[in-house]
Structures are given as C-alpha cells and as structure tokens.
Design a protein around this motif. Structure first.
Motif, mmCIF file in Angstrom:
data_model
loop_
_atom_site.group_PDB
_atom_site.id
_atom_site.type_symbol
_atom_site.label_atom_id
_atom_site.label_comp_id
_atom_site.label_asym_id
_atom_site.label_seq_id
_atom_site.Cartn_x
_atom_site.Cartn_y
_atom_site.Cartn_z
ATOM 1 N N ILE A 149 25.800 40.116 -42.900
ATOM 2 C CA ILE A 149 26.836 40.723 -42.056
ATOM 3 C C ILE A 149 27.856 41.464 -42.920
ATOM 4 O O ILE A 149 28.278 42.583 -42.587
ATOM 5 C CB ILE A 149 27.526 39.647 -41.181
ATOM 6 N N TYR A 150 28.268 40.863 -44.039
ATOM 7 C CA TYR A 150 29.213 41.545 -44.926
ATOM 8 C C TYR A 150 28.618 42.840 -45.464
ATOM 9 O O TYR A 150 29.312 43.836 -45.627
ATOM 10 C CB TYR A 150 29.614 40.636 -46.088
ATOM 11 N N GLU B 68 26.539 44.749 -43.963
ATOM 12 C CA GLU B 68 26.481 45.735 -42.882
ATOM 13 C C GLU B 68 27.858 46.173 -42.403
ATOM 14 O O GLU B 68 28.072 47.347 -42.116
ATOM 15 C CB GLU B 68 25.727 45.139 -41.679
ATOM 16 N N GLN B 69 28.800 45.215 -42.296
ATOM 17 C CA GLN B 69 30.062 45.488 -41.617
ATOM 18 C C GLN B 69 31.295 45.340 -42.494
ATOM 19 O O GLN B 69 32.407 45.606 -42.040
ATOM 20 C CB GLN B 69 30.205 44.554 -40.408
ATOM 21 N N ALA C 85 34.279 41.506 -41.087
ATOM 22 C CA ALA C 85 33.393 41.325 -39.922
ATOM 23 C C ALA C 85 33.794 40.061 -39.170
ATOM 24 O O ALA C 85 34.257 39.088 -39.770
ATOM 25 C CB ALA C 85 31.947 41.214 -40.393
ATOM 26 N N ALA D 128 30.026 37.046 -35.344
ATOM 27 C CA ALA D 128 28.793 37.762 -35.704
ATOM 28 C C ALA D 128 27.989 36.967 -36.719
ATOM 29 O O ALA D 128 26.757 36.924 -36.675
ATOM 30 C CB ALA D 128 29.124 39.152 -36.244
#
Length: 199
Positions: free
Chosen positions: A37-38, A40-41, A45, A49
């Motif tokens: 997630i980190y 990607e976002q 984030a 998520a």
C-alpha cells in the motif's frame, strides 16, 4: 421475492477468526500489505486500506500496531537496521554501505519516502517517525563517510541520496538499479556492489 446472496458477496467474507494462533500470521500479512500500500499510495495511505489488503479487520491491525507510526516502523525498521549494520561493519567501506542503501532504494518505495521525510507533508505522526528513521540513516552513513569525500559538506549527503532516490523508477528491479547507479555516476559517486547486507 427472496434474495439470495450472490457468489461474489459470499466469497468476499472475511476469513474465520482463529484467535491467538493467527496473531503471527496476521502481523506478517499486515506488514506485507503495508509495504504494498505504501508503494502504491505513499506513507499517508489509510490504515483501513492496509487492513483490507491483509484480509483482516481494523481491530486486528490496531492490536498489532497502536498507531500509524508503529506501522511505518514495522515496514521500514528492517531497511534502516541493515544500513546501520553495514555502516558498523569494519569490512564495509563507504562505497559498500552506499551499495546496501541503493539495494534498499530499489526494493522499497516506502524506504524512498522515508528518505524524503524532511520534505513530507501529511500526518504528523508518520512524518515525525519517518524523520527519526531518516536521521538514523544519515548518522549511519556519516560513520563511513571520508572527510575528503565530495558528499561530506553540509547537507550534501542527504541531498545526493534524495536525488538518486528520485531517479529510482522502472518496472523491474534491474531497471531501478541501473537508473540508481547511473544517478550515482552522474554525481561522481561510486556505490557498489548493490546488495543487501549479508547478501
């Protein structure tokens, strides 16, 4: 008319709670999900998520990690510790320590975010913790930095690392490594071999 649950809604149910036996597995799943997630976002984030990606509820996440900084610590601590270990190893020159740092840059988008902590905006808890980790990286590198090295002056060391981390992009690890080494060369700095500490 009676409605029956569709197959898709039935398959989206959370896995059964296996109690304390599941704790190590859940923690590992949360750390792996946070890395993804980190990447990607970014490090701001939402924690929801991360929990969703790990396949657990937010309550499980909070049992393992009381706050955002704790999640960041779990994801980034290994990266920082390896740089510190390399810097503390007598056999490692500054060039070799930069090779370890570069390996982590090519492996972890979250680690890149950490090294830009001083410029970061967003949630202060994560930013403050990321800044502490970034300072640890700088202290470790300065242990091996020769006094006459081109990066020894002022803030040049972390500025150079930020510049190299900005060049680390590409769909494959090999491409990211190639770009990172090209960026070091353009700065007139050697950083090899690119490998994890102990690898």
């Amino acid at each position: 008319m009676t409605q029956h649950p569709t197959t898709s809604s039935a398959t989206r149910r959370r896995p059964a709670n296996n109690g304390p036996k599941a704790a190590p597995r859940n923690r590992a799943a949360l750390v792996a999900a946070a890395r993804e997630i980190y990447a990607e976002q970014g490090m701001d984030a939402p924690l929801s998520a991360i929990a969703r990606r790990a396949g657990v509820g937010q309550g499980v996440l909070y049992r393992h990690f009381p706050d955002r900084a704790a999640v960041a610590a779990a994801v980034l601590e290994e990266n920082v510790r390896e740089v510190e270990q390399a810097a503390g190893a007598d056999a490692f020159s500054f060039t070799a320590v930069l090779g370890v740092l570069t390996w982590h840059l090519t492996e972890s988008a979250a680690f890149i975010g950490l090294l830009h902590a001083g410029e970061a905006t967003g949630r202060s808890g994560v930013r403050a913790y990321a800044l502490i980790l970034s300072q640890r990286v700088e202290r470790a590198l300065r242990k091996r930095l020769p006094e006459d090295h081109p990066l020894a002056a002022g803030g040049d060391l972390m500025l150079a690392i930020a510049m190299v981390s900005g060049a680390v992009s590409g769909p494959t690890r090999a491409e990211r490594e190639r770009r990172a080494l090209a960026a070091w060369r353009l700065l007139g700095v050697a950083a090899e071999p690119v490998r994890p500490f102990g690898g």
